[in-house]
Design a protein around this motif. Sequence first.
Motif, PDB file in Angstrom:
ATOM      1  N   HIS A 136       0.842  -1.211   0.000  1.00  0.00           N
ATOM      2  CA  HIS A 136       0.000   0.000   0.000  1.00  0.00           C
ATOM      3  C   HIS A 136       0.873   1.256   0.000  1.00  0.00           C
ATOM      4  CE1 HIS A 136      -4.072  -1.481   0.200  1.00  0.00           C
ATOM      5  NE2 HIS A 136      -3.781  -2.307   1.205  1.00  0.00           N
TER       6      HIS A 136
ATOM      7  N   ASN B 271       2.251   1.812  -3.493  1.00  0.00           N
ATOM      8  CA  ASN B 271       1.192   2.293  -4.372  1.00  0.00           C
ATOM      9  C   ASN B 271       0.863   3.761  -4.088  1.00  0.00           C
ATOM     10  OD1 ASN B 271      -1.069   1.814  -6.336  1.00  0.00           O
ATOM     11  ND2 ASN B 271      -2.296   2.304  -4.528  1.00  0.00           N
TER      12      ASN B 271
ATOM     13  N   LYS C 183       1.239   6.948  -6.741  1.00  0.00           N
ATOM     14  CA  LYS C 183       0.084   7.792  -7.064  1.00  0.00           C
ATOM     15  C   LYS C 183       0.353   9.258  -6.724  1.00  0.00           C
ATOM     16  CE  LYS C 183      -4.108   6.547  -6.306  1.00  0.00           C
ATOM     17  NZ  LYS C 183      -5.357   6.088  -5.648  1.00  0.00           N
TER      18      LYS C 183
ATOM     19  N   ARG D  13       2.051   6.263 -13.121  1.00  0.00           N
ATOM     20  CA  ARG D  13       1.388   4.978 -12.981  1.00  0.00           C
ATOM     21  C   ARG D  13       2.381   3.849 -13.223  1.00  0.00           C
ATOM     22  NH1 ARG D  13      -4.351   5.564 -16.308  1.00  0.00           N
ATOM     23  NH2 ARG D  13      -5.225   7.293 -15.065  1.00  0.00           N
ATOM     24  N   PHE D  14       2.008   2.693 -12.709  1.00  0.00           N
ATOM     25  CA  PHE D  14       2.787   1.496 -13.025  1.00  0.00           C
ATOM     26  C   PHE D  14       2.605   1.136 -14.481  1.00  0.00           C
ATOM     27  CE2 PHE D  14       1.737   0.862  -8.448  1.00  0.00           C
ATOM     28  CZ  PHE D  14       3.028   0.873  -7.961  1.00  0.00           C
TER      29      PHE D  14
END
Length: 218
Positions: free
Chosen positions: A203, A206, A210, A215-216
Amino acid sequence: GIADHILDAALYGLTAFFLLDWLDVELGLGIKSMLTFGSAGTLVVSLASKDIAGQVINGLGLAASDKLYEGERIRLDSGIVGVVEKMGWMETTIRMDDEHFLAMGNTELSNKRIINLSRTKQSTVHQTLRFSYDDIEVLPQVLENIKTSIRNACPELIDDGSRPFRAVWSDYGSNYLEVQVEAHFNIPPISPKYHANKEKMLHAINGAVKDSGIRFKA
């Protein structure tokens, strides 16, 4: 406890001593019998007795080595992972993660490299990430953001320099930039806390990505 295992090892040792003494007599008689009668059956029995002695002696070695006890989780160099269910005279039984039971001869087990996961106090989480070539200029800051986010989310992180803690651009892909994240924690690797901590780390990664506005790469 340790005293019980020492006593068990002593009992195994006495038994192995008497077994070897008996085999010395039996093998001697077997050899004489083979020389006299050319008995293939005696050869088979003699070799089988020698194998039994080897299994018992190696079982004794495992019991005395303190490498593993019943109930402990281990990993072998062959990739096998499981819980030691029973340590016997001839073989040791391992319950694997798929609930299958593996009976392994003590001689074979004693020749393998054993990692005792139940006695491991630290754990490691590795994660591979992918980003677009369009993000190459901002990637260094993204990596710093990832590390900061992990620090804030995971208080058990080892960040004193004694273990690696890194988020690094590691390679060029065909259409992506590859990043490796590695973090070590003061959490046993087979505990429920390990999985909860890993989720926190994911988390955190991520959230950092963000917040960086990228973005991935799929």
